[in-house]
Motif scaffolding. Sequence first.
Motif, PDB file in Angstrom:
ATOM      1  N   PHE A  36       0.831  -1.206   0.000  1.00  0.00           N
ATOM      2  CA  PHE A  36       0.000   0.000   0.000  1.00  0.00           C
ATOM      3  C   PHE A  36       0.865   1.256   0.000  1.00  0.00           C
ATOM      4  N   THR A  37       1.902   1.261   0.833  1.00  0.00           N
ATOM      5  CA  THR A  37       2.809   2.411   0.917  1.00  0.00           C
ATOM      6  C   THR A  37       3.493   2.658  -0.422  1.00  0.00           C
ATOM      7  N   PHE A  38       3.950   1.581  -1.056  1.00  0.00           N
ATOM      8  CA  PHE A  38       4.606   1.702  -2.360  1.00  0.00           C
ATOM      9  C   PHE A  38       3.651   2.307  -3.386  1.00  0.00           C
ATOM     10  N   LEU A  39       2.438   1.785  -3.470  1.00  0.00           N
ATOM     11  CA  LEU A  39       1.469   2.262  -4.458  1.00  0.00           C
ATOM     12  C   LEU A  39       1.026   3.694  -4.159  1.00  0.00           C
ATOM     13  N   LEU A  40       0.954   4.026  -2.870  1.00  0.00           N
ATOM     14  CA  LEU A  40       0.557   5.381  -2.477  1.00  0.00           C
ATOM     15  C   LEU A  40       1.632   6.386  -2.885  1.00  0.00           C
ATOM     16  N   ARG A  41       2.894   6.006  -2.733  1.00  0.00           N
ATOM     17  CA  ARG A  41       4.001   6.894  -3.110  1.00  0.00           C
ATOM     18  C   ARG A  41       3.996   7.206  -4.596  1.00  0.00           C
ATOM     19  N   LYS A  42       3.509   6.253  -5.386  1.00  0.00           N
ATOM     20  CA  LYS A  42       3.528   6.405  -6.837  1.00  0.00           C
ATOM     21  C   LYS A  42       2.107   6.525  -7.394  1.00  0.00           C
ATOM     22  N   ALA A  43       1.211   7.096  -6.591  1.00  0.00           N
ATOM     23  CA  ALA A  43      -0.205   7.178  -6.960  1.00  0.00           C
ATOM     24  C   ALA A  43      -0.442   7.829  -8.314  1.00  0.00           C
ATOM     25  N   SER A  44       0.384   8.818  -8.663  1.00  0.00           N
ATOM     26  CA  SER A  44       0.183   9.526  -9.935  1.00  0.00           C
ATOM     27  C   SER A  44       0.471   8.636 -11.145  1.00  0.00           C
ATOM     28  N   ASN A  45       1.111   7.495 -10.908  1.00  0.00           N
ATOM     29  CA  ASN A  45       1.430   6.581 -12.017  1.00  0.00           C
ATOM     30  C   ASN A  45       0.294   5.632 -12.345  1.00  0.00           C
ATOM     31  N   TYR A  46      -0.753   5.624 -11.498  1.00  0.00           N
ATOM     32  CA  TYR A  46      -1.816   4.633 -11.655  1.00  0.00           C
ATOM     33  C   TYR A  46      -3.171   5.277 -11.948  1.00  0.00           C
ATOM     34  N   SER A  47      -4.009   4.520 -12.623  1.00  0.00           N
ATOM     35  CA  SER A  47      -5.312   5.026 -13.060  1.00  0.00           C
ATOM     36  C   SER A  47      -6.410   4.795 -12.030  1.00  0.00           C
ATOM     37  N   SER A  92       6.600  -3.427 -12.807  1.00  0.00           N
ATOM     38  CA  SER A  92       6.103  -2.094 -13.123  1.00  0.00           C
ATOM     39  C   SER A  92       5.536  -1.952 -14.536  1.00  0.00           C
ATOM     40  N   ARG A  93       6.217  -2.538 -15.517  1.00  0.00           N
ATOM     41  CA  ARG A  93       5.751  -2.399 -16.905  1.00  0.00           C
ATOM     42  C   ARG A  93       4.508  -3.232 -17.179  1.00  0.00           C
ATOM     43  N   ASN A  94       4.260  -4.229 -16.346  1.00  0.00           N
ATOM     44  CA  ASN A  94       3.122  -5.117 -16.568  1.00  0.00           C
ATOM     45  C   ASN A  94       1.994  -4.918 -15.563  1.00  0.00           C
ATOM     46  N   ILE A 134      18.906 -11.234   6.028  1.00  0.00           N
ATOM     47  CA  ILE A 134      18.472 -10.442   7.174  1.00  0.00           C
ATOM     48  C   ILE A 134      18.350  -8.956   6.866  1.00  0.00           C
ATOM     49  N   THR A 135      18.903  -8.504   5.740  1.00  0.00           N
ATOM     50  CA  THR A 135      18.784  -7.094   5.379  1.00  0.00           C
ATOM     51  C   THR A 135      17.541  -6.850   4.520  1.00  0.00           C
ATOM     52  N   THR A 136      16.807  -7.894   4.208  1.00  0.00           N
ATOM     53  CA  THR A 136      15.644  -7.750   3.336  1.00  0.00           C
ATOM     54  C   THR A 136      14.373  -7.629   4.154  1.00  0.00           C
ATOM     55  N   SER A 137      13.802  -6.428   4.226  1.00  0.00           N
ATOM     56  CA  SER A 137      12.550  -6.197   4.936  1.00  0.00           C
ATOM     57  C   SER A 137      11.396  -6.409   3.968  1.00  0.00           C
ATOM     58  N   THR A 138      10.161  -6.358   4.470  1.00  0.00           N
ATOM     59  CA  THR A 138       9.012  -6.485   3.570  1.00  0.00           C
ATOM     60  C   THR A 138       8.968  -5.309   2.603  1.00  0.00           C
ATOM     61  N   ASP A 139       9.429  -4.135   3.035  1.00  0.00           N
ATOM     62  CA  ASP A 139       9.508  -2.982   2.132  1.00  0.00           C
ATOM     63  C   ASP A 139      10.452  -3.283   0.974  1.00  0.00           C
ATOM     64  N   ASP A 140      11.600  -3.912   1.294  1.00  0.00           N
ATOM     65  CA  ASP A 140      12.576  -4.264   0.259  1.00  0.00           C
ATOM     66  C   ASP A 140      11.996  -5.275  -0.720  1.00  0.00           C
ATOM     67  N   LEU A 141      11.302  -6.291  -0.184  1.00  0.00           N
ATOM     68  CA  LEU A 141      10.706  -7.325  -1.024  1.00  0.00           C
ATOM     69  C   LEU A 141       9.683  -6.730  -1.985  1.00  0.00           C
ATOM     70  N   VAL A 142       8.802  -5.874  -1.454  1.00  0.00           N
ATOM     71  CA  VAL A 142       7.768  -5.255  -2.280  1.00  0.00           C
ATOM     72  C   VAL A 142       8.380  -4.313  -3.304  1.00  0.00           C
ATOM     73  N   GLU A 143       9.362  -3.521  -2.866  1.00  0.00           N
ATOM     74  CA  GLU A 143      10.037  -2.589  -3.785  1.00  0.00           C
ATOM     75  C   GLU A 143      10.653  -3.351  -4.952  1.00  0.00           C
ATOM     76  N   HIS A 144      11.332  -4.437  -4.632  1.00  0.00           N
ATOM     77  CA  HIS A 144      11.995  -5.242  -5.666  1.00  0.00           C
ATOM     78  C   HIS A 144      10.960  -5.873  -6.596  1.00  0.00           C
ATOM     79  N   MET A 145       9.897  -6.418  -6.012  1.00  0.00           N
ATOM     80  CA  MET A 145       8.856  -7.057  -6.807  1.00  0.00           C
ATOM     81  C   MET A 145       8.197  -6.055  -7.754  1.00  0.00           C
ATOM     82  N   MET A 146       7.853  -4.866  -7.240  1.00  0.00           N
ATOM     83  CA  MET A 146       7.140  -3.890  -8.050  1.00  0.00           C
ATOM     84  C   MET A 146       8.038  -3.287  -9.128  1.00  0.00           C
ATOM     85  N   ARG A 147       9.344  -3.248  -8.886  1.00  0.00           N
ATOM     86  CA  ARG A 147      10.251  -2.800  -9.951  1.00  0.00           C
ATOM     87  C   ARG A 147      10.218  -3.789 -11.110  1.00  0.00           C
ATOM     88  N   LYS A 148      10.123  -5.068 -10.773  1.00  0.00           N
ATOM     89  CA  LYS A 148      10.098  -6.108 -11.801  1.00  0.00           C
ATOM     90  C   LYS A 148       8.772  -6.124 -12.560  1.00  0.00           C
TER      91      LYS A 148
END
Length: 213
Positions: free
Chosen positions: A82-93, A206-208, A190-204
Amino acid sequence: MKKILLMLFISGSCLVASAQIEGSKQIFESPQLKAETAKHKVIAILPFNTKITYKKQPKNFSQEANREQEKTMSKSIQSSLFTFLLRKASNYSVTFQDVEKTNILLKKAGMLDKMDEFTKDEVAKALGVDAVLGGDFITEQTKSEAGAIASAVLFGGFGGKTGTGTLTLTLNDGNGDLLWRFFKTMNDNITTSTDDLVEHMMRKVSRNFPYAK
């Protein structure tokens, strides 16, 4: 020479750190995806179905504590997405329902801890949204936290591989039909938080991502 070696070490360490959360990915898109998503205005993000297992069960393992950890991670991934999508809200319809509101409505409907007992159309109706975005995160831990911390110290803070996991993201419309699915395998440390996981996933993805403008 020392500077060159240091630069090579840092570059190599960064590549290792990046590779630790890389894995194969698969994307499914329904033939009706574009036509249906064009009608959507409000989307709800559901708590993720989370499963934590161990290759070798740790000492003093508690099934109850493990379930609580799964519940915590479930809502943590939901909140991170939710935080990730909210930060980039202008990118979504579309707009995304606040996850606190989502969870309160799910609790009032008796669905919050029983998501597997309800269909996606029932969930969407209870939330008053056009579609629901949810998924699964399944991880198998292969190294103890203490061992991972020791590796982090040994290898300059990048951490050692502590587990493997699969992350699935699904989009179902208000009728319950599956419109889109993203699946990815990844390694965890141990350095991978849920924020990191989501950020990485959404970068992959993003185009789809169905609602990207």
